[in-house]
Scaffold this active site. Structure first.
Site, PDB file in Angstrom:
ATOM      1  N   PRO A  16      -4.016 -22.423  18.839  1.00  0.00           N
ATOM      2  CA  PRO A  16      -5.141 -21.446  19.573  1.00  0.00           C
ATOM      3  C   PRO A  16      -5.896 -20.252  18.929  1.00  0.00           C
ATOM      4  O   PRO A  16      -4.056 -19.227  18.955  1.00  0.00           O
ATOM      5  CB  PRO A  16      -4.986 -21.951  20.846  1.00  0.00           C
ATOM      6  N   ASN A  17      -6.461 -19.797  18.946  1.00  0.00           N
ATOM      7  CA  ASN A  17      -7.361 -18.793  19.239  1.00  0.00           C
ATOM      8  C   ASN A  17      -6.830 -18.206  17.313  1.00  0.00           C
ATOM      9  O   ASN A  17      -7.663 -16.838  17.155  1.00  0.00           O
ATOM     10  CB  ASN A  17      -7.330 -17.554  19.757  1.00  0.00           C
TER      11      ASN A  17
ATOM     12  N   ARG B 131     -10.545 -10.829  16.314  1.00  0.00           N
ATOM     13  CA  ARG B 131      -9.580 -10.494  17.191  1.00  0.00           C
ATOM     14  C   ARG B 131      -8.345  -9.543  17.857  1.00  0.00           C
ATOM     15  O   ARG B 131      -7.325  -9.917  16.525  1.00  0.00           O
ATOM     16  CB  ARG B 131      -9.014 -12.083  17.405  1.00  0.00           C
TER      17      ARG B 131
ATOM     18  N   TYR C  70      -3.625  -7.546  14.855  1.00  0.00           N
ATOM     19  CA  TYR C  70      -3.556  -9.488  13.999  1.00  0.00           C
ATOM     20  C   TYR C  70      -4.268  -9.300  12.566  1.00  0.00           C
ATOM     21  O   TYR C  70      -4.351  -9.257  11.834  1.00  0.00           O
ATOM     22  CB  TYR C  70      -4.309 -10.476  15.088  1.00  0.00           C
TER      23      TYR C  70
ATOM     24  N   ASN D 125       2.035 -21.809  12.361  1.00  0.00           N
ATOM     25  CA  ASN D 125       2.135 -20.333  13.205  1.00  0.00           C
ATOM     26  C   ASN D 125       0.936 -21.183  14.887  1.00  0.00           C
ATOM     27  O   ASN D 125       0.043 -21.481  15.157  1.00  0.00           O
ATOM     28  CB  ASN D 125       1.065 -19.179  12.622  1.00  0.00           C
TER      29      ASN D 125
ATOM     30  N   ALA E 146      -0.144 -19.454  21.073  1.00  0.00           N
ATOM     31  CA  ALA E 146       0.281 -19.277  22.007  1.00  0.00           C
ATOM     32  C   ALA E 146       1.287 -20.520  22.386  1.00  0.00           C
ATOM     33  O   ALA E 146       1.781 -20.309  23.634  1.00  0.00           O
ATOM     34  CB  ALA E 146      -0.450 -18.798  23.629  1.00  0.00           C
TER      35      ALA E 146
ATOM     36  N   GLU F  72       8.292 -21.464  10.388  1.00  0.00           N
ATOM     37  CA  GLU F  72       7.975 -20.498  11.610  1.00  0.00           C
ATOM     38  C   GLU F  72       7.079 -19.816  11.576  1.00  0.00           C
ATOM     39  O   GLU F  72       8.101 -18.910  10.717  1.00  0.00           O
ATOM     40  CB  GLU F  72       8.316 -20.405  12.933  1.00  0.00           C
TER      41      GLU F  72
ATOM     42  N   HIS G  39       4.953 -16.153  12.209  1.00  0.00           N
ATOM     43  CA  HIS G  39       3.667 -15.286  13.006  1.00  0.00           C
ATOM     44  C   HIS G  39       3.210 -13.900  12.779  1.00  0.00           C
ATOM     45  O   HIS G  39       4.351 -13.170  11.305  1.00  0.00           O
ATOM     46  CB  HIS G  39       4.855 -14.534  14.435  1.00  0.00           C
TER      47      HIS G  39
ATOM     48  N   ARG H  92       6.727  -7.259  21.576  1.00  0.00           N
ATOM     49  CA  ARG H  92       5.791  -7.394  22.771  1.00  0.00           C
ATOM     50  C   ARG H  92       5.806  -8.121  23.688  1.00  0.00           C
ATOM     51  O   ARG H  92       7.001  -7.770  23.945  1.00  0.00           O
ATOM     52  CB  ARG H  92       5.140  -8.684  21.608  1.00  0.00           C
TER      53      ARG H  92
HETATM   54  C1  DQA Z   1       1.126 -15.193  17.599  1.00  0.00           C
HETATM   55  C2  DQA Z   1       1.600 -14.289  18.235  1.00  0.00           C
HETATM   56  C3  DQA Z   1       1.759 -15.466  19.136  1.00  0.00           C
HETATM   57  O1  DQA Z   1       2.022 -14.546  20.657  1.00  0.00           O
HETATM   58  C4  DQA Z   1      -0.024 -15.468  19.759  1.00  0.00           C
HETATM   59  O2  DQA Z   1       0.109 -16.481  20.955  1.00  0.00           O
HETATM   60  C5  DQA Z   1      -0.755 -15.268  18.954  1.00  0.00           C
HETATM   61  C6  DQA Z   1      -0.460 -15.462  17.228  1.00  0.00           C
HETATM   62  C7  DQA Z   1       1.139 -14.817  15.574  1.00  0.00           C
HETATM   63  O3  DQA Z   1       0.797 -14.812  14.715  1.00  0.00           O
HETATM   64  O4  DQA Z   1       1.360 -13.442  15.694  1.00  0.00           O
HETATM   65  O5  DQA Z   1      -1.688 -16.323  19.301  1.00  0.00           O
HETATM   66  O6  DQA Z   1       1.542 -16.116  17.190  1.00  0.00           O
END
Ligand code: DQA
Length: 151
Positions: A11-12, A19, A24, A75, A78, A99, A101, A108
């Site tokens: 998501p997002n 964003r 990011y 990735n 959240a 995995e 990020h 964080r």
């Molecule tokens: C994320 C880190 C997560 O905590 C966050 O909710 C994201 C992006 C990252 O790529 O840094 O949506 O996965």
């Protein structure tokens, strides 16, 4: 022919570029896709790159990866920190998994320090920005079983 690496984004992540750019960066998800495909191609691999804001769709794609992927990069956004469903799907999937990020989740908020995904991943890359996807492809290239080269 080696099956593609599935690169699944949660998501997002469709909002990358606009964003929270201080967290990011300014690259879009399409930029990240292009980088990932380029790296994979240089290593003789291909990529199936997807994004969804829906947990169930990500579960479906992980299940699909069981038979259609040679490796998995995830990735989960959240859902990383909340989803037992994603963990269970990953535990049922016997393909090498990385995995990723973009941000360093450990510098964080405390709620980002725990990842359900990590329990099912062969490795974790975080805090390297979009380059993390390329590093994950490199790591998978060593983990993926490939048919012996002809000749
Ligand atoms: C994320 C880190 C997560 O905590 C966050 O909710 C994201 C992006 C990252 O790529 O840094 O949506 O996965």
């Amino acid at each position: 022919m080696t099956k593609p690496i599935y690169v699944l984004n949660g998501p997002n992540l469709n909002l990358l570029g606009t964003r929270e750019p201080d967290v990011y960066g300014r690259e879009t998800l399409d930029d990240v896709r292009q980088r990932t495909e380029k790296k994979a191609s240089a290593l003789g691999l291909s990529v199936e790159f997807r994004q969804s804001n829906r947990e169930g769709e990500l579960v479906d794609w992980i299940q699909e990866a069981r038979s259609h992927a040679s490796g998995l990069i995830i990735n989960a956004g959240a859902y990383t920190h909340t989803s037992v469903a994603l963990l269970d799907a990953l535990l049922a999937t016997d393909v090498p998994t990385m995995e990723v990020h973009l941000s360093n989740i450990f510098t964080r908020e405390a709620f980002r320090h725990h990842s359900y995904v990590s329990q099912a991943a062969d490795g974790v890359i975080c805090g390297c920005g979009p380059r993390g996807y390329e590093l994950a492809v490199e790591a998978l290239a060593d983990l993926i079983d490939r048919p012996a080269e002809a000749g």
